[in-house]
Design a protein around this motif. Structure first.
Motif, PDB file in Angstrom:
ATOM      1  N   MET A   1       0.825  -1.195   0.000  1.00  0.00           N
ATOM      2  CA  MET A   1       0.000   0.000   0.000  1.00  0.00           C
ATOM      3  C   MET A   1       0.866   1.254   0.000  1.00  0.00           C
ATOM      4  SD  MET A   1      -2.928   1.314   2.623  1.00  0.00           S
ATOM      5  CE  MET A   1      -2.069   2.271   3.831  1.00  0.00           C
ATOM      6  N   ILE A   2       1.974   1.243   0.719  1.00  0.00           N
ATOM      7  CA  ILE A   2       2.794   2.443   0.834  1.00  0.00           C
ATOM      8  C   ILE A   2       3.413   2.825  -0.507  1.00  0.00           C
ATOM      9  CG2 ILE A   2       4.849   3.424   1.931  1.00  0.00           C
ATOM     10  CD1 ILE A   2       2.339   3.266   3.715  1.00  0.00           C
ATOM     11  N   LYS A   3       3.916   1.857  -1.268  1.00  0.00           N
ATOM     12  CA  LYS A   3       4.476   2.168  -2.590  1.00  0.00           C
ATOM     13  C   LYS A   3       3.421   2.822  -3.473  1.00  0.00           C
ATOM     14  CE  LYS A   3       8.217  -1.047  -3.516  1.00  0.00           C
ATOM     15  NZ  LYS A   3       8.610  -2.200  -4.324  1.00  0.00           N
ATOM     16  N   ARG A   4       2.218   2.249  -3.457  1.00  0.00           N
ATOM     17  CA  ARG A   4       1.120   2.795  -4.237  1.00  0.00           C
ATOM     18  C   ARG A   4       0.793   4.203  -3.770  1.00  0.00           C
ATOM     19  NH1 ARG A   4      -1.179  -1.957  -4.020  1.00  0.00           N
ATOM     20  NH2 ARG A   4      -2.489  -1.475  -2.249  1.00  0.00           N
ATOM     21  N   ALA A   5       0.741   4.386  -2.459  1.00  0.00           N
ATOM     22  CA  ALA A   5       0.390   5.694  -1.899  1.00  0.00           C
ATOM     23  C   ALA A   5       1.428   6.749  -2.287  1.00  0.00           C
ATOM     24  CB  ALA A   5       0.256   5.608  -0.392  1.00  0.00           C
ATOM     25  N   LEU A   6       2.691   6.340  -2.383  1.00  0.00           N
ATOM     26  CA  LEU A   6       3.732   7.310  -2.746  1.00  0.00           C
ATOM     27  C   LEU A   6       3.538   7.833  -4.163  1.00  0.00           C
ATOM     28  CD1 LEU A   6       6.914   5.726  -1.140  1.00  0.00           C
ATOM     29  CD2 LEU A   6       5.796   7.861  -0.485  1.00  0.00           C
ATOM     30  N   TRP A   7       3.434   6.930  -5.133  1.00  0.00           N
ATOM     31  CA  TRP A   7       3.315   7.424  -6.502  1.00  0.00           C
ATOM     32  C   TRP A   7       1.939   8.021  -6.773  1.00  0.00           C
ATOM     33  CZ3 TRP A   7      -0.009   6.093 -10.369  1.00  0.00           C
ATOM     34  CH2 TRP A   7      -0.641   4.845 -10.319  1.00  0.00           C
ATOM     35  N   GLN A   8       0.894   7.415  -6.212  1.00  0.00           N
ATOM     36  CA  GLN A   8      -0.439   7.965  -6.430  1.00  0.00           C
ATOM     37  C   GLN A   8      -0.594   9.314  -5.729  1.00  0.00           C
ATOM     38  OE1 GLN A   8      -3.372   4.990  -5.379  1.00  0.00           O
ATOM     39  NE2 GLN A   8      -2.778   3.656  -7.067  1.00  0.00           N
ATOM     40  N   GLY A   9       0.014   9.447  -4.567  1.00  0.00           N
ATOM     41  CA  GLY A   9      -0.061  10.711  -3.835  1.00  0.00           C
ATOM     42  C   GLY A   9       0.667  11.824  -4.556  1.00  0.00           C
ATOM     43  N   ARG A  10       1.846  11.518  -5.064  1.00  0.00           N
ATOM     44  CA  ARG A  10       2.585  12.538  -5.815  1.00  0.00           C
ATOM     45  C   ARG A  10       1.825  12.921  -7.085  1.00  0.00           C
ATOM     46  NH1 ARG A  10       7.293   9.325  -4.409  1.00  0.00           N
ATOM     47  NH2 ARG A  10       7.192   8.472  -6.489  1.00  0.00           N
ATOM     48  N   SER A  11       1.253  11.941  -7.756  1.00  0.00           N
ATOM     49  CA  SER A  11       0.476  12.231  -8.967  1.00  0.00           C
ATOM     50  C   SER A  11      -0.756  13.060  -8.641  1.00  0.00           C
ATOM     51  CB  SER A  11       0.039  10.928  -9.647  1.00  0.00           C
ATOM     52  OG  SER A  11       1.153  10.151 -10.000  1.00  0.00           O
ATOM     53  N   SER A  12      -1.468  12.660  -7.603  1.00  0.00           N
ATOM     54  CA  SER A  12      -2.677  13.376  -7.192  1.00  0.00           C
ATOM     55  C   SER A  12      -2.348  14.799  -6.789  1.00  0.00           C
ATOM     56  CB  SER A  12      -3.335  12.667  -6.005  1.00  0.00           C
ATOM     57  OG  SER A  12      -3.627  11.339  -6.305  1.00  0.00           O
ATOM     58  N   ALA A  13      -1.284  14.947  -6.009  1.00  0.00           N
ATOM     59  CA  ALA A  13      -0.906  16.264  -5.504  1.00  0.00           C
ATOM     60  C   ALA A  13      -0.392  17.171  -6.612  1.00  0.00           C
ATOM     61  CB  ALA A  13       0.148  16.118  -4.422  1.00  0.00           C
ATOM     62  N   THR A  14       0.248  16.591  -7.605  1.00  0.00           N
ATOM     63  CA  THR A  14       0.693  17.404  -8.738  1.00  0.00           C
ATOM     64  C   THR A  14      -0.524  17.996  -9.435  1.00  0.00           C
ATOM     65  OG1 THR A  14       2.715  16.125  -9.013  1.00  0.00           O
ATOM     66  CG2 THR A  14       1.944  17.383 -10.933  1.00  0.00           C
ATOM     67  N   ALA A  15      -1.528  17.170  -9.658  1.00  0.00           N
ATOM     68  CA  ALA A  15      -2.768  17.673 -10.263  1.00  0.00           C
ATOM     69  C   ALA A  15      -3.393  18.753  -9.372  1.00  0.00           C
ATOM     70  CB  ALA A  15      -3.752  16.525 -10.480  1.00  0.00           C
ATOM     71  N   GLY A  16      -3.465  18.491  -8.073  1.00  0.00           N
ATOM     72  CA  GLY A  16      -4.036  19.467  -7.147  1.00  0.00           C
ATOM     73  C   GLY A  16      -3.245  20.758  -7.115  1.00  0.00           C
ATOM     74  N   GLY A  17      -1.916  20.653  -7.106  1.00  0.00           N
ATOM     75  CA  GLY A  17      -1.069  21.843  -7.089  1.00  0.00           C
ATOM     76  C   GLY A  17      -1.210  22.674  -8.351  1.00  0.00           C
ATOM     77  N   VAL A  18      -1.297  22.011  -9.496  1.00  0.00           N
ATOM     78  CA  VAL A  18      -1.450  22.731 -10.762  1.00  0.00           C
ATOM     79  C   VAL A  18      -2.805  23.431 -10.810  1.00  0.00           C
ATOM     80  CG1 VAL A  18      -1.743  22.415 -13.262  1.00  0.00           C
ATOM     81  CG2 VAL A  18       0.186  21.337 -12.073  1.00  0.00           C
ATOM     82  N   VAL A  19      -3.873  22.731 -10.434  1.00  0.00           N
ATOM     83  CA  VAL A  19      -5.210  23.338 -10.466  1.00  0.00           C
ATOM     84  C   VAL A  19      -5.286  24.497  -9.475  1.00  0.00           C
ATOM     85  CG1 VAL A  19      -7.666  22.915 -10.021  1.00  0.00           C
ATOM     86  CG2 VAL A  19      -6.341  21.277 -11.360  1.00  0.00           C
ATOM     87  N   MET A  20      -4.715  24.330  -8.279  1.00  0.00           N
ATOM     88  CA  MET A  20      -4.712  25.406  -7.297  1.00  0.00           C
ATOM     89  C   MET A  20      -3.943  26.616  -7.834  1.00  0.00           C
ATOM     90  SD  MET A  20      -3.369  25.543  -3.325  1.00  0.00           S
ATOM     91  CE  MET A  20      -1.632  25.372  -3.708  1.00  0.00           C
TER      92      MET A  20
END
Length: 177
Positions: A1-20
């Motif tokens: 779960m942690i490996k998934r959370a790392l890449w998915q979190g960075r991907s999700s946050a990149t989208a969130g950061g760009v939209v913000m």
């Protein structure tokens, strides 16, 4: 779960950061509010790098802005992996994002508590962080959902509704998602 959370979190946050950031730029074009250089000052103080007088370097500002977003995105991804999803989870995450900013800003002396800000600045700050949290949450939730129901959902399916007497899933059935 942690490996998934790392890449998915960075991907999700990149989208969130760009939209913000796009939302901030649009809001600034309308309100003529200047860019905040507080993220750069916070990063400089946290790392011991000498601060620049006046306007702060944009790359340092963005490193802190997107770095913070990426690190916190991992937490939102963990939330999604643990099936804390949807707008309610993103609302909770908005509070985490705001709290993180306040801790770093206030602890370094760069910021001041929000209660001392003009009302308009508080509203703008909360709205932009909510946009980040909702976008990050939507992407994290979608990425986590691709794996099917997790242990929490499988546990809930043992007995519909919240009831006494339903023990946890067997250890082997709880993992491996």
């Amino acid at each position: 779960m942690i490996k998934r959370a790392l890449w998915q979190g960075r991907s999700s946050a990149t989208a969130g950061g760009v939209v913000m950031t796009l939302g901030e730029k649009l809001e600034q074009a309308v309100t003529e509010r200047p860019d905040s250089r507080a993220p750069a000052r916070v990063l400089q103080r946290l790392t011991g790098v000498p601060e620049h007088p006046g306007k702060q370097p944009l790359p340092v500002n963005w490193a802190m802005h997107f770095g913070q977003a990426a690190l916190l995105g991992v937490l939102r991804s963990v939330m999604a992996q643990a099936e804390l999803c949807g707008p309610a989870a993103s609302a909770k995450f908005t509070v985490v994002r705001l709290t993180n900013d306040q801790i770093l800003g206030n602890a370094t002396g760069v910021g001041a508590p929000p209660r001392t800000w003009p009302r308009r600045e508080r509203v703008v700050g909360v709205l932009h962080k909510a946009v980040y949290a909702l976008t990050t949450g939507a992407v994290a939730d979608a990425l986590a959902a691709r794996r099917g129901p997790g242990p929490g959902q499988r546990h809930a399916a043992l007995r519909v509704g919240r009831r006494l007497g339903v023990g946890p899933l067997p250890h082997g059935a709880a993992h491996g998602r």
